[in-house]
Design a protein around this motif. Structure first.
Motif, short mmCIF file in Angstrom:
data_model
loop_
_atom_site.label_atom_id
_atom_site.label_comp_id
_atom_site.label_asym_id
_atom_site.label_seq_id
_atom_site.Cartn_x
_atom_site.Cartn_y
_atom_site.Cartn_z
N GLU A 77 4.94 -1.72 15.91
CA GLU A 77 3.58 -2.01 16.34
C GLU A 77 3.23 -3.48 16.14
OE1 GLU A 77 0.94 0.65 14.33
OE2 GLU A 77 2.23 2.37 14.71
N GLY A 78 4.07 -4.21 15.49
CA GLY A 78 3.87 -5.64 15.29
C GLY A 78 4.05 -6.02 13.83
N THR A 79 4.80 -7.09 13.61
CA THR A 79 5.03 -7.55 12.24
C THR A 79 3.98 -8.57 11.81
OG1 THR A 79 6.56 -9.25 13.04
CG2 THR A 79 7.51 -7.15 12.32
N ASP A 80 3.02 -8.84 12.69
CA ASP A 80 1.94 -9.75 12.30
C ASP A 80 0.84 -9.01 11.54
OD1 ASP A 80 1.28 -8.31 14.55
OD2 ASP A 80 0.05 -9.92 15.42
N ARG A 81 0.97 -7.69 11.43
CA ARG A 81 0.01 -6.90 10.66
C ARG A 81 0.16 -7.23 9.18
NH1 ARG A 81 1.42 -0.91 12.21
NH2 ARG A 81 -0.23 -0.53 10.72
N PRO A 82 -0.95 -7.24 8.45
CA PRO A 82 -0.85 -7.50 7.01
C PRO A 82 -0.15 -6.35 6.28
CG PRO A 82 -3.15 -7.58 7.75
CD PRO A 82 -2.33 -7.13 8.90
N LEU A 83 0.69 -6.71 5.34
CA LEU A 83 1.37 -5.73 4.50
C LEU A 83 0.85 -5.92 3.08
CD1 LEU A 83 3.98 -3.70 4.41
CD2 LEU A 83 4.96 -5.61 3.18
N MET A 84 0.21 -4.90 2.53
CA MET A 84 -0.37 -4.98 1.19
C MET A 84 0.47 -4.15 0.23
SD MET A 84 -4.27 -4.34 -0.18
CE MET A 84 -4.55 -3.12 1.02
N ILE A 85 0.89 -4.78 -0.86
CA ILE A 85 1.70 -4.12 -1.87
C ILE A 85 0.83 -3.88 -3.10
CG2 ILE A 85 3.75 -4.26 -3.34
CD1 ILE A 85 4.93 -6.20 -1.26
N THR A 86 0.71 -2.62 -3.50
CA THR A 86 -0.04 -2.24 -4.69
C THR A 86 0.92 -1.53 -5.63
OG1 THR A 86 -2.03 -1.93 -3.35
CG2 THR A 86 -2.04 -0.97 -5.56
N ALA A 87 1.12 -2.12 -6.80
CA ALA A 87 2.08 -1.55 -7.76
C ALA A 87 1.35 -1.13 -9.02
CB ALA A 87 3.16 -2.56 -8.09
N ASP A 88 1.82 -0.04 -9.59
CA ASP A 88 1.32 0.41 -10.89
C ASP A 88 1.75 -0.59 -11.95
OD1 ASP A 88 1.83 2.18 -13.51
OD2 ASP A 88 0.26 3.12 -12.29
N ALA A 89 0.97 -0.70 -13.01
CA ALA A 89 1.30 -1.66 -14.07
C ALA A 89 2.62 -1.33 -14.74
CB ALA A 89 0.18 -1.69 -15.12
N ASP A 90 3.03 -0.06 -14.74
CA ASP A 90 4.27 0.34 -15.39
C ASP A 90 5.45 0.42 -14.43
OD1 ASP A 90 3.04 0.54 -17.86
OD2 ASP A 90 2.41 2.61 -17.50
N SER A 91 5.25 0.08 -13.16
CA SER A 91 6.36 0.13 -12.22
C SER A 91 7.30 -1.05 -12.48
CB SER A 91 5.85 0.10 -10.78
OG SER A 91 5.18 -1.11 -10.53
N SER A 92 8.55 -0.86 -12.09
CA SER A 92 9.54 -1.90 -12.37
C SER A 92 9.39 -3.06 -11.39
CB SER A 92 10.96 -1.32 -12.28
OG SER A 92 11.26 -0.99 -10.95
N HIS A 93 9.79 -4.21 -11.84
CA HIS A 93 9.74 -5.41 -11.02
C HIS A 93 10.68 -5.26 -9.82
CE1 HIS A 93 9.01 -9.63 -10.25
NE2 HIS A 93 10.30 -9.84 -10.20
N GLN A 94 11.77 -4.55 -10.02
CA GLN A 94 12.74 -4.34 -8.95
C GLN A 94 12.13 -3.59 -7.78
OE1 GLN A 94 16.11 -2.04 -10.13
NE2 GLN A 94 17.08 -2.12 -8.14
#
Length: 139
Positions: free
Chosen positions: A95-112
């Motif tokens: 649908e298009g890669t110009d759409r914003p991609l928002m990443i929401t991570a839990d505080a305990d999730s790994s950096h990887q």
């Protein structure tokens, strides 16, 4: 009769061998002891100081749980590996890669887990990547 007096030898304890043995034991215990101390890096998550961004309806939201599981636009992925994430984001990138991609991570999730999402999104051509932050705690 004249008896000769016996000479009494001076009784003394030579401490030099005892000190040598103590130092050898000290060196042995110092060498054989392991001094590994596991350290952990404390990560303080960034806090936002600006106003929240207005809700965008045409965005891709990736939520990472503490266990490393992914949700894309509210739908849980079957597996938490790069191939499954790539196929799910590939369907959305049509649908298009110009759409914003928002990443929401839990505080305990790994950096990887977070880096994996950023890497896959970058390979698919997403350029508008946003990482959400938390509001500062009121003191």
């Amino acid at each position: 009769m004249k008896f000769r007096r016996q000479r009494l030898d001076e009784v003394s304890v030579n401490l030099t061998p005892l000190i040598d043995v103590v130092f050898l034991l000290l060196i042995f215990f110092m060498v054989s002891t392991t001094f590994t101390r596991e350290t952990r890096l404390g990560v303080v998550l960034p806090e936002a100081s600006g106003l929240p961004q207005a809700e965008m309806t045409d965005q891709v939201e990736v939520v990472i749980s503490a266990a490393g599981e992914y949700r894309i636009n509210g739908e849980q992925l079957v597996r938490a590996d790069a191939d499954t994430l790539r196929s799910a984001l590939l369907a959305l990138s049509r649908e298009g890669t110009d759409r914003p991609l928002m990443i929401t991570a839990d505080a305990d999730s790994s950096h990887q887990s977070v880096v994996r999402v950023m890497d896959v999104a970058g390979q698919l051509g997403f350029v508008n990547i946003t990482i959400t932050t938390q509001e500062p705690a009121a003191d």
